[in-house]
Scaffold this motif. Structure first.
Motif, PDB file in Angstrom:
ATOM      1  N   LEU A 250       0.784  -1.268  -0.020  1.00 10.67           N
ATOM      2  CA  LEU A 250       0.087  -0.009   0.006  1.00 10.67           C
ATOM      3  C   LEU A 250       0.902   1.276  -0.173  1.00 10.67           C
ATOM      4  O   LEU A 250       0.536   2.152  -0.567  1.00 10.67           O
ATOM      5  N   ALA A 251       1.730   1.336   0.791  1.00  9.90           N
ATOM      6  CA  ALA A 251       2.812   2.506   1.089  1.00  9.90           C
ATOM      7  C   ALA A 251       3.593   2.824  -0.110  1.00  9.90           C
ATOM      8  O   ALA A 251       3.832   3.901  -0.282  1.00  9.90           O
ATOM      9  N   THR A 252       3.884   1.827  -1.027  1.00  8.31           N
ATOM     10  CA  THR A 252       4.886   2.094  -2.091  1.00  8.31           C
ATOM     11  C   THR A 252       3.793   2.992  -3.073  1.00  8.31           C
ATOM     12  O   THR A 252       2.810   3.094  -3.294  1.00  8.31           O
ATOM     13  N   THR A 253       4.747   3.856  -3.735  1.00  4.68           N
ATOM     14  CA  THR A 253       4.392   4.737  -4.683  1.00  4.68           C
ATOM     15  C   THR A 253       4.362   3.975  -6.235  1.00  4.68           C
ATOM     16  O   THR A 253       3.518   4.600  -7.207  1.00  4.68           O
ATOM     17  N   GLY A 303      -6.760   0.822   4.291  1.00  5.92           N
ATOM     18  CA  GLY A 303      -5.868   1.275   3.171  1.00  5.92           C
ATOM     19  C   GLY A 303      -6.475   2.009   2.007  1.00  5.92           C
ATOM     20  O   GLY A 303      -6.825   1.393   0.970  1.00  5.92           O
ATOM     21  N   ARG A 304      -6.665   3.405   2.244  1.00  7.80           N
ATOM     22  CA  ARG A 304      -7.567   4.052   1.394  1.00  7.80           C
ATOM     23  C   ARG A 304      -6.593   4.889   0.485  1.00  7.80           C
ATOM     24  O   ARG A 304      -5.430   5.439   0.773  1.00  7.80           O
ATOM     25  N   PRO A 305      -6.708   4.999  -0.773  1.00  3.64           N
ATOM     26  CA  PRO A 305      -5.996   5.919  -1.694  1.00  3.64           C
ATOM     27  C   PRO A 305      -5.578   7.224  -1.199  1.00  3.64           C
ATOM     28  O   PRO A 305      -6.894   7.917  -0.692  1.00  3.64           O
ATOM     29  N   GLY A 306      -4.594   7.741  -1.280  1.00  4.93           N
ATOM     30  CA  GLY A 306      -4.277   9.174  -0.719  1.00  4.93           C
ATOM     31  C   GLY A 306      -3.914   9.360   0.669  1.00  4.93           C
ATOM     32  O   GLY A 306      -3.505  10.264   1.147  1.00  4.93           O
ATOM     33  N   ARG A 310      -0.116   5.129  -1.505  1.00  6.51           N
ATOM     34  CA  ARG A 310       0.379   6.078  -1.780  1.00  6.51           C
ATOM     35  C   ARG A 310       0.897   6.117  -3.178  1.00  6.51           C
ATOM     36  O   ARG A 310       1.697   6.812  -3.931  1.00  6.51           O
ATOM     37  N   ALA A 311       0.337   5.173  -4.058  1.00  6.27           N
ATOM     38  CA  ALA A 311       0.536   5.147  -5.433  1.00  6.27           C
ATOM     39  C   ALA A 311       0.474   6.250  -6.194  1.00  6.27           C
ATOM     40  O   ALA A 311      -0.363   7.214  -6.277  1.00  6.27           O
ATOM     41  N   ALA A 312       1.625   6.783  -7.138  1.00  5.32           N
ATOM     42  CA  ALA A 312       1.908   7.618  -7.710  1.00  5.32           C
ATOM     43  C   ALA A 312       0.951   7.797  -8.997  1.00  5.32           C
ATOM     44  O   ALA A 312       0.011   8.941  -9.233  1.00  5.32           O
TER      45      ALA A 312
END
Length: 493
Positions: A250-253, A303-306, A310-312
């Protein structure tokens, strides 16, 4: 409408089963032609034995002997009436025998009354009980079965749109979700033998213990059928392990998420797609199993986007990426077998992967040429100058697989031959080579041969349609202890 969503206490207790009176009990409904047919037999039985009749749909049927109203279906539900008429023998309040439908021989044997209704046909099949009517059974399960659900209930006002309410509360993945009413969640739980309160996993990033019930709620929201639930539970278990490292994913961009590769006879039993468009839209099982896992991570794990996610760029595959291998026709087995599961055992592998990339080779008819072609394509996974950091799954299509199968190449040889063409010198890969700053550290500059993938990092599956010489490449996230490892689990029903 009441929606169970999170934490709390059960709301209702099981309704005690009505005790059947001693003697003989018959359950009927007026709309059943066989029940209408046996009315003379009921009248004759009432003259010789203690007989109690329950009617499911019409209190005035039959007139003689007078029936007891079971339009609530309490008696039928608790005593598991699946067919009407059902004749039951009761002694000391306990059922000792029963027969279903109308069979003169069976009714005479059970009751001891001979020459029963001689003008009737010798036998007629019964009709389905209203207590197992698909339109009624979910509500009956809640009404009489007692709630096993511990989730907090959210009341939705009559004028409120539940779809919009769930969007507004942030419970969706951007698409509409199915309201997880108590009836739907109870029906979903019928798909597994596990106890609703059993802990399935600790879900990152918030490290929340999630029960079978909570997974069932997510499965309802995703649109699953009850028979999909064991696969969703297994996917949650596999994804919420230290080896898979869902928190890091989740945390990776990078644009990666859990890819679920399913195999075994169970995939065919629930209608999963392993053929044409297996990685695409159109198959309910494929899409909703993957989506349910993502909703578990979002709604229960946080685990929410933003936020933590943190996916770019992200990827459409982060909504759902789940498919079945065609292990029943595969010329080289299945991925779960490569990871230790026996043949015939339903299983799945979760892999931290990107969206798929198409591999096109329309001309190679010799395995050597096709192996080189695959190697050339695989050099580009994540970056041509980055090596051993990322694993990969090759989803080989039937026509590519046939080239290797016709030459007698098994899984081990395919991987070995492709890998042999993936080695490059450190001088080619080092940072700055070819004017490209990206690459391996300077310490590797003198290496004569460096592999693209670590041992076991190049994995094969078999799926897709036969119309075209295409395969799919699913590149992985950082592998090993610092990233994610593929996790394989047998499906527990």
């Amino acid at each position: 409408m009441t929606i169970p969503v999170n934490n709390a206490v059960p709301v209702n207790k099981a309704v005690d089963a009505p005790t059947l009176p001693d003697g003989f009990v018959v359950v009927v409904k007026q709309e059943c032609e066989t029940c209408q047919t046996v009315v003379p037999a009921l009248a004759q039985l009432a003259e010789h034995v203690r007989l109690t009749v329950y009617t499911q749909d019409e209190p005035g049927f039959p007139e003689s002997p007078a029936a007891i109203d079971d339009t609530s279906l309490a008696v039928s539900w608790h005593h598991e009436i699946e067919t009407v008429p059902t004749l039951i023998k009761v002694e000391n309040g306990v059922e000792v025998d029963r027969t279903i439908g109308w069979s003169r021989t069976a009714w005479e044997s059970l009751t001891g009354v001979g020459s029963l209704a001689p003008d009737l046909p010798a036998m007629r099949p019964g009709c389905g009980s209203m207590s197992v009517d698909p339109d009624l059974v979910d509500a009956l399960r809640v009404r009489f079965g007692g709630s096993v659900l511990a989730a907090r209930r959210v009341e939705v006002a009559a004028a409120e749109d539940p779809m919009e309410m769930m969007f507004n509360r942030g419970w969706t993945d951007g698409l509409p979700v199915v309201p997880p009413t108590e009836e739907r969640v109870m029906a979903m739980l019928s798909g597994t033998s596990r106890t609703p309160s059993d802990i399935v996993a600790t879900v990152p990033p918030d490290l929340v213990d999630i029960t079978v019930e909570k997974v069932a709620i997510a499965a309802v929201m995703a649109g699953c059928k009850p028979e999909y639930l064991p696969w969703v539970l297994t996917a949650v278990e596999a994804a919420c392990t230290d080896d898979f490292n869902m928190h890091g994913l989740l945390a990776t961009t990078m644009p990666v998420g859990p890819v679920i590769v399913c195999s075994g006879p169970g995939t065919r039993a629930i209608g999963m797609n392993s053929g044409g468009n297996a990685l695409g839209q159109g198959n309910r099982a494929n899409l909703t199993i993957g989506r349910a896992l993502q909703l578990v991570i979002r709604n229960f794990g946080g685990g929410r986007p933003g936020e933590v996610d943190r996916a770019a760029h992200g990827s459409p595959a982060k909504i759902s990426f789940c498919f079945a291998e065609a292990d029943d026709t595969s010329p080289y087995g299945r991925l779960a077998g490569e990871h230790g599961l026996d043949d015939g055992v339903d299983g799945l592998t979760v892999f931290a992967g990107e969206g798929p990339h198409c591999m096109v080779d329309q001309l190679s008819r010799e395995p050597e040429s096709l192996a080189k072609s695959f190697a050339l394509k695989l050099q580009g996974v994540n970056h041509p100058k980055l090596i051993m950091m990322f694993d990969v799954i090759v989803v080989m299509g039937p026509e590519h697989a046939r080239v290797f199968a016709d030459a007698g190449w098994d899984r081990e040889r395919i991987v070995a031959e492709i890998s042999s063409h993936l080695n490059r010198s450190g001088a080619e890969l080092v940072r700055g080579a070819d004017g490209i700053a990206e690459g391996v550290p300077e310490a590797f500059a003198s290496a004569e041969s460096l592999p693209k993938f670590r041992p076991g990092g190049l994995m094969l599956t078999y799926a897709g349609g036969g119309a075209g010489l295409f395969s799919q490449i699913i590149g992985g996230w950082v592998n090993g202890d610092k990233g994610s490892k593929p996790v394989t689990r047998p499906v527990v029903y």
